[in-house]
Design an enzyme around this catalytic site. Structure first.
Site, PDB file in Angstrom:
ATOM      1  N   CYS A 110     -12.977 -44.143 -36.518  1.00  0.00           N
ATOM      2  CA  CYS A 110     -13.470 -44.160 -37.903  1.00  0.00           C
ATOM      3  C   CYS A 110     -14.945 -43.807 -37.869  1.00  0.00           C
ATOM      4  CB  CYS A 110     -13.231 -45.516 -38.563  1.00  0.00           C
ATOM      5  SG  CYS A 110     -14.135 -46.859 -37.782  1.00  0.00           S
ATOM      6  N   CYS A 135     -19.731 -53.930 -49.761  1.00  0.00           N
ATOM      7  CA  CYS A 135     -21.022 -53.270 -49.969  1.00  0.00           C
ATOM      8  C   CYS A 135     -21.519 -52.605 -48.698  1.00  0.00           C
ATOM      9  CB  CYS A 135     -22.060 -54.219 -50.556  1.00  0.00           C
ATOM     10  SG  CYS A 135     -22.039 -55.863 -49.923  1.00  0.00           S
ATOM     11  N   GLY A 148     -25.241 -61.820 -49.498  1.00  0.00           N
ATOM     12  CA  GLY A 148     -26.123 -61.554 -50.628  1.00  0.00           C
ATOM     13  C   GLY A 148     -26.028 -62.610 -51.724  1.00  0.00           C
ATOM     14  N   SER A 180     -29.418 -54.375 -41.632  1.00  0.00           N
ATOM     15  CA  SER A 180     -29.121 -53.887 -42.985  1.00  0.00           C
ATOM     16  C   SER A 180     -28.805 -55.013 -43.965  1.00  0.00           C
ATOM     17  CB  SER A 180     -27.947 -52.906 -42.941  1.00  0.00           C
ATOM     18  OG  SER A 180     -26.774 -53.576 -42.516  1.00  0.00           O
ATOM     19  N   ASN A 181     -28.687 -56.255 -43.472  1.00  0.00           N
ATOM     20  CA  ASN A 181     -28.473 -57.397 -44.369  1.00  0.00           C
ATOM     21  C   ASN A 181     -29.774 -57.818 -45.058  1.00  0.00           C
ATOM     22  OD1 ASN A 181     -26.388 -59.050 -41.889  1.00  0.00           O
ATOM     23  ND2 ASN A 181     -25.797 -57.576 -43.442  1.00  0.00           N
ATOM     24  N   GLN A 200     -32.127 -56.541 -46.633  1.00  0.00           N
ATOM     25  CA  GLN A 200     -32.489 -55.979 -47.941  1.00  0.00           C
ATOM     26  C   GLN A 200     -32.062 -56.907 -49.091  1.00  0.00           C
ATOM     27  OE1 GLN A 200     -29.456 -54.761 -49.428  1.00  0.00           O
ATOM     28  NE2 GLN A 200     -29.954 -53.042 -50.784  1.00  0.00           N
ATOM     29  N   ARG A 201     -31.130 -57.829 -48.840  1.00  0.00           N
ATOM     30  CA  ARG A 201     -30.653 -58.690 -49.936  1.00  0.00           C
ATOM     31  C   ARG A 201     -30.330 -60.121 -49.503  1.00  0.00           C
ATOM     32  NH1 ARG A 201     -27.212 -55.524 -47.764  1.00  0.00           N
ATOM     33  NH2 ARG A 201     -25.155 -56.244 -47.153  1.00  0.00           N
TER      34      ARG A 201
END
Ligand SMILES: [Zn+2]
Length: 395
Positions: free
Chosen positions: A354, A199, A53, A81-82, A84-85
């Site tokens: 996880c 993030c 970002g 999902s990267n 977006q910014r």
């Protein structure tokens, strides 16, 4: 293609070509830059750590500004999902190496810039040789451990550093110049326990790193040209929600472990619990259906270790799983981190779990290094488990 920084760059004193005069006309009109300043930018070599970002907008503006050599360090691949910014990438880049795609995009923006993709994971063992050819470092990494590594390396090797960090709607930026002010460790002496999540977990307004990355590019250009008043001894804080910039002053600490009068850090160090991506790649994995079958067949010989945070564990977990959060494993090692040790039956196979598979992979990689026992990882984590085995699992 990977390249290495060469000495073939024109000297700072060489005149600009007609094409360069045209491209950088708006810089040449600025008395603070002019032809000499532009030639200085052309001779400069800047390394950007992280093509995420922050690194994306910083790289775009530095390439557009005509910084002659730009290196990008990033071992990650582009994820949906990267987008977006991380404005260097397009939907078509998903799955590709960030460092390589970023360089291709920047080359299209400015063919006059030499671009170097470092598709490596920065660590104590490679930071010296990676930084050596560069004049200035821009830190856009989203991992707290990398931030300390980069800071310490810049102090130890005498490199100016422009750093920034972002969280939700807020960001901060500061610069470091050897001998001229405090370093990041003067501000935050140690990696805090229960460190800020990256993030990928916490969420961030997409445009926020655009603001901070642009500030980093501004600082880098000022430092390269030696103009204006850089963020030395000042931390600039930006709050996007209240739309306010603020700053607070910090002084160099004489007792700083790396830049102080009697430093205790003489070489860059990896953060506690550091393991390389290569180590993580070698971890044996179980798909959710394979784990379900193994549990039905031999539940007595499997021990499920859930490495999420206690509040995540409390919302829902697999029957019989015990909770050993990853930060505790990273800080103390696995054996010490367990509330109720499960070492009695050494032939137990440990299965680490996880939410999405990232934290359990790190836990496995760390454990494979120390313990000789068999460890496995639930691939895709509980999200994949819910998809494939038990849709009622609460997360
Ligand atoms: Zn310091």
């Amino acid at each position: 293609m990977l390249a290495t920084p060469s000495d073939a760059q024109p000297a700072a004193s060489a005149a600009l070509s007609a094409a360069e005069r045209q491209r950088y006309a708006r810089h040449l009109s600025l008395a603070e830059i002019g032809e000499a300043g532009q030639a200085r930018l052309r001779a400069a070599r800047v390394l950007i750590v992280g093509a995420g970002g922050l690194g994306c907008p910083a790289a775009l503006y530095l390439a557009a500004a005509g910084v002659g050599t730009i290196g990008l360090v990033d071992f990650d691949r582009v994820e949906e999902s990267n987008l977006q910014r991380q404005v260097l990438f397009t939907s078509e880049d998903i799955g590709e190496l960030k460092a390589e795609r970023a360089c291709a995009r920047l080359a299209a923006l400015n063919p006059g810039v030499q671009l170097i993709a470092h598709a490596i994971e920065l660590c104590a063992a490679n930071v010296r040789e990676t930084f050596a050819p560069y004049d200035l470092i821009v830190d856009g990494s989203d991992r707290i451990g990398t931030r300390y590594l980069v800071n310490d390396a810049c102090v130890l090797y005498g490199k100016p550093l422009v750093s920034a960090a972002i969280h939700r709607f807020e960001g901060q930026a500061m610069s470091y110049v050897p001998g001229r002010g405090p370093c990041y460790r003067c501000l935050f002496p140690e990696i805090a326990e229960g460190t800020l999540p990256s993030c990928s977990q916490a969420g961030v307004l997409g445009v926020l790193p655009g603001v901070l990355g642009s500030l980093q590019a501004t600082e880098a250009i000022k430092l390269l040209l030696d103009i204006g008043a850089p963020l030395l001894g000042r931390v600039l804080v930006y709050d996007g929600l209240s739309m306010r910039f603020d700053e607070f002053r910090i002084a160099r600490r004489a007792e700083c472990a790396v830049c102080g009068d009697h430093p205790s850090i003489h070489a860059p160090q990896d953060p506690p619990g550091f393991c390389t991506v290569e180590e993580q790649r070698r971890v044996p994995r179980l798909l959710p259906r394979e784990l379900a079958a193994a549990l039905a067949r031999e539940s007595g010989s499997l021990r499920l270790i859930d490495v999420r945070e206690p509040e995540e564990f409390a919302r829902g977990h697999l029957p019989g799983a015990i909770n050993v959060p990853l930060p505790r494993i990273e800080q103390q090692g696995f054996a010490a981190a367990q509330a109720a040790p499960c070492d009695e039956v050494a032939r137990e196979r440990l299965v680490f779990i996880c939410r999405s598979g990232a934290r359990s992979l790190r836990a496995c990689a760390l454990l494979r290094r120390s313990a000789g026992r068999e460890v496995l990882q639930l691939e895709g984590g509980l999200l994949a488990w819910r998809e494939a085995v038990d849709p009622t699992l609460a997360l």
